[in-house]
Design a protein around this motif. Structure first.
Motif, PDB file in Angstrom:
ATOM      1  N   TYR A  12       0.923  -1.168   0.031  1.00 44.24           N
ATOM      2  CA  TYR A  12       0.168  -0.119  -0.017  1.00 44.24           C
ATOM      3  C   TYR A  12       0.924   1.209  -0.083  1.00 44.24           C
ATOM      4  CZ  TYR A  12      -4.355  -2.477   1.103  1.00 44.24           C
ATOM      5  OH  TYR A  12      -5.661  -3.348   1.008  1.00 44.24           O
ATOM      6  N   ARG A  13       2.048   1.187   0.851  1.00 41.43           N
ATOM      7  CA  ARG A  13       3.044   2.306   0.904  1.00 41.43           C
ATOM      8  C   ARG A  13       4.210   2.391  -0.118  1.00 41.43           C
ATOM      9  NH1 ARG A  13       3.709   1.640   7.311  1.00 41.43           N
ATOM     10  NH2 ARG A  13       2.491  -0.154   7.206  1.00 41.43           N
ATOM     11  N   TYR A  14       4.582   1.158  -0.532  1.00 45.64           N
ATOM     12  CA  TYR A  14       5.683   1.172  -1.317  1.00 45.64           C
ATOM     13  C   TYR A  14       5.499   0.663  -2.823  1.00 45.64           C
ATOM     14  CZ  TYR A  14       7.935   2.234   3.266  1.00 45.64           C
ATOM     15  OH  TYR A  14       7.989   2.860   4.394  1.00 45.64           O
ATOM     16  N   GLU A  15       6.213   1.026  -3.568  1.00 40.57           N
ATOM     17  CA  GLU A  15       6.215   0.426  -4.942  1.00 40.57           C
ATOM     18  C   GLU A  15       7.103  -0.681  -5.355  1.00 40.57           C
ATOM     19  OE1 GLU A  15       7.387   3.530  -7.813  1.00 40.57           O
ATOM     20  OE2 GLU A  15       5.648   4.975  -7.421  1.00 40.57           O
ATOM     21  N   VAL A  17       8.640  -4.071  -2.827  1.00 42.93           N
ATOM     22  CA  VAL A  17       8.771  -4.872  -1.762  1.00 42.93           C
ATOM     23  C   VAL A  17       9.603  -6.063  -2.037  1.00 42.93           C
ATOM     24  CG1 VAL A  17       7.802  -5.906   0.463  1.00 42.93           C
ATOM     25  CG2 VAL A  17       6.743  -3.976  -0.669  1.00 42.93           C
ATOM     26  N   ILE A  18      10.840  -6.026  -1.305  1.00 41.73           N
ATOM     27  CA  ILE A  18      11.793  -7.253  -1.442  1.00 41.73           C
ATOM     28  C   ILE A  18      11.680  -8.218  -0.650  1.00 41.73           C
ATOM     29  CG2 ILE A  18      14.093  -7.769  -1.965  1.00 41.73           C
ATOM     30  CD1 ILE A  18      14.747  -4.879  -3.184  1.00 41.73           C
ATOM     31  N   LEU A  19      11.583  -9.420  -1.015  1.00 43.78           N
ATOM     32  CA  LEU A  19      11.939 -10.760  -0.455  1.00 43.78           C
ATOM     33  C   LEU A  19      13.120 -11.180  -0.684  1.00 43.78           C
ATOM     34  CD1 LEU A  19      10.164 -12.650   1.604  1.00 43.78           C
ATOM     35  CD2 LEU A  19       9.572 -13.920  -0.468  1.00 43.78           C
ATOM     36  N   PRO A  20      13.955 -10.980   0.347  1.00 45.42           N
ATOM     37  CA  PRO A  20      15.386 -11.053   0.235  1.00 45.42           C
ATOM     38  C   PRO A  20      15.728 -12.592  -0.200  1.00 45.42           C
ATOM     39  CG  PRO A  20      15.165  -9.904   2.139  1.00 45.42           C
ATOM     40  CD  PRO A  20      13.637 -10.231   1.541  1.00 45.42           C
ATOM     41  N   ASN A  21      16.804 -12.618  -1.283  1.00 40.99           N
ATOM     42  CA  ASN A  21      17.180 -14.007  -2.012  1.00 40.99           C
ATOM     43  C   ASN A  21      15.911 -14.639  -2.652  1.00 40.99           C
ATOM     44  OD1 ASN A  21      19.765 -13.502  -0.758  1.00 40.99           O
ATOM     45  ND2 ASN A  21      19.095 -14.201   1.110  1.00 40.99           N
ATOM     46  N   PHE A  22      14.741 -13.973  -2.697  1.00 42.59           N
ATOM     47  CA  PHE A  22      13.732 -14.605  -3.637  1.00 42.59           C
ATOM     48  C   PHE A  22      13.420 -13.757  -4.835  1.00 42.59           C
ATOM     49  CE2 PHE A  22       9.447 -15.887  -4.354  1.00 42.59           C
ATOM     50  CZ  PHE A  22       9.441 -17.227  -4.850  1.00 42.59           C
ATOM     51  N   GLY A  23      13.068 -12.512  -4.609  1.00 42.53           N
ATOM     52  CA  GLY A  23      12.515 -11.665  -5.749  1.00 42.53           C
ATOM     53  C   GLY A  23      12.001 -10.490  -4.956  1.00 42.53           C
ATOM     54  N   ALA A  24      11.231  -9.544  -5.910  1.00 45.14           N
ATOM     55  CA  ALA A  24      10.599  -8.300  -5.401  1.00 45.14           C
ATOM     56  C   ALA A  24       9.183  -8.230  -6.166  1.00 45.14           C
ATOM     57  CB  ALA A  24      11.518  -7.127  -5.821  1.00 45.14           C
ATOM     58  N   PHE A  25       8.276  -7.621  -5.244  1.00 40.56           N
ATOM     59  CA  PHE A  25       7.011  -7.648  -5.822  1.00 40.56           C
ATOM     60  C   PHE A  25       6.867  -6.054  -5.970  1.00 40.56           C
ATOM     61  CE2 PHE A  25       6.588 -11.443  -3.079  1.00 40.56           C
ATOM     62  CZ  PHE A  25       6.025 -12.090  -3.765  1.00 40.56           C
ATOM     63  N   LEU A  26       6.393  -5.728  -7.035  1.00 38.49           N
ATOM     64  CA  LEU A  26       6.539  -4.262  -7.761  1.00 38.49           C
ATOM     65  C   LEU A  26       4.774  -3.857  -8.111  1.00 38.49           C
ATOM     66  CD1 LEU A  26       9.338  -4.724 -10.114  1.00 38.49           C
ATOM     67  CD2 LEU A  26       9.473  -4.028  -7.727  1.00 38.49           C
ATOM     68  N   THR A  27       4.719  -2.667  -7.719  1.00 43.50           N
ATOM     69  CA  THR A  27       3.392  -2.067  -8.156  1.00 43.50           C
ATOM     70  C   THR A  27       3.535  -0.939  -9.196  1.00 43.50           C
ATOM     71  OG1 THR A  27       3.586  -0.382  -6.211  1.00 43.50           O
ATOM     72  CG2 THR A  27       2.469  -2.485  -5.869  1.00 43.50           C
ATOM     73  N   GLN A  28       2.853  -0.927 -10.035  1.00 42.79           N
ATOM     74  CA  GLN A  28       2.780   0.277 -10.990  1.00 42.79           C
ATOM     75  C   GLN A  28       1.302   0.772 -11.370  1.00 42.79           C
ATOM     76  OE1 GLN A  28       4.005  -1.007 -15.108  1.00 42.79           O
ATOM     77  NE2 GLN A  28       4.240   0.851 -15.771  1.00 42.79           N
TER      78      GLN A  28
END
Length: 311
Positions: A12-15, A17-28
């Motif tokens: 909700y607050r960030y574009e 959010v990184i899950l370390p050593n796995f990947g990042a969830f991005l919002t656009q």
């Protein structure tokens, strides 16, 4: 442990959010849109995606977990590492992992992570309270061809603008007339003008119906009849109807004369229609009395026209 809720809160607050050593969830950001096939309207939202290349720990998720559960930062990192191992183990076993309100994760044959976003939540806070909805498609019918066919028979166009303009002209003319009349004759002229206006309004409302009756119902009008036109007498005329075709007007005159009326044509009105009257009177009281009789016995749509005819 499941970290779905923490990741969801941060989206909700960030574009990113990184899950370390796995990947990042991005919002656009994605603007509002309409689905063409379902006619569904969707508000602006954040579109979720996944990038397996962004794996460096930025501390965002760990800090949030540590503050939420009031645990040391190191313990929060251990929980994240444990959760990442759980995800990799289940994905390599061919299982699909569901991250609540985020999406689903699966693994391809060549060990690539596939992410399918969930659409249950809208992470754009500016769209809070806005939900999607579906509405029936507006049917837009085109009458151009039909209107062109009708115009060939009766090329008349009545629009609110034209009628409004006519009323303004009547109002201005009435003001000029009233301004030049003495106090003694004011009440009489006002009554006549108001009656004439009311009758004209009623006639305008029924005009289209009369045109349809005269233009389309009479498929075989009588041949043109040559009539000797009497000189107009009086300025009070009881109007029987207005006709597009002169033949139909002549036929109406004949019908009314057969009934005993002194009917005749008094020329065309501003719409180019041939007007037929039951008769003309020089005295308003006689005209009103005859109008009431005609409306009772012959034609409820008859109306009184107050107009000096050209000789």
């Amino acid at each position: 442990m499941q970290l779905d809720q923490y990741i969801s809160d941060l989206l909700y607050r960030y574009e990113c959010v990184i899950l370390p050593n796995f990947g990042a969830f991005l919002t656009q950001y994605k603007s509002a849109r309409v689905h063409e096939s379902t006619n569904a309207f969707y508000p602006p939202q954040k579109r979720l995606s996944f990038n397996a290349q962004l794996t460096d720990n930025d501390g965002l998720l760990a800090n949030y977990i540590a503050k939420s559960e009031m645990i040391p930062h190191e313990e929060a990192n251990n929980r994240i590492a444990s959760y990442v191992r759980f995800l990799f183990d289940s994905l390599h076993r061919g299982e699909t992992q569901v991250l609540e309100n985020i999406g689903t994760l699966s693994l391809t044959a060549d060990s690539h992570v596939i992410f399918e976003p969930s659409y249950h939540l809208n992470y754009l806070t500016d769209s809070f309270g806005l939900a999607s909805f579906t509405t029936p498609q507006i049917a837009r019918e085109v009458y151009k061809e039909e209107v062109e066919k009708l115009e060939e028979k009766a090329p008349i166009a009545f629009t609110p603008e034209r009628r409004s303009s006519s009323w303004i002209k009547y109002a201005v003319a009435g003001m000029v007339i009233l301004g030049g009349i003495g106090l003694a004759g004011f009440k009489y002229v006002q009554n006549v003008e108001e009656y004439n206006y009311a009758s004209q309004q009623e006639a305008d409302e029924q005009l289209e119906g009369k045109i349809q009756e005269a233009t389309f119902i009479i498929e075989n009008p009588l041949p043109a009849v040559t009539l000797s036109v009497m000189k107009p007498v009086g300025k009070y005329h009881i109007v029987a109807g207005a006709f597009r075709q002169a033949e139909n007007a002549s036929k109406k005159v004949s019908e009314l004369r057969d009934k005993g009326y002194k009917a005749r044509q008094i020329g065309t009105n501003r719409y180019g229609l041939h007007q037929v009257v039951y008769g003309s009177f020089s005295d308003s009281k006689n005209a009103l009395s005859e109008l009431r009789s005609i409306r009772t016995s012959d034609n409820k749509a008859a109306w009184l026209l107050v107009k000096e005819l050209e000789k």
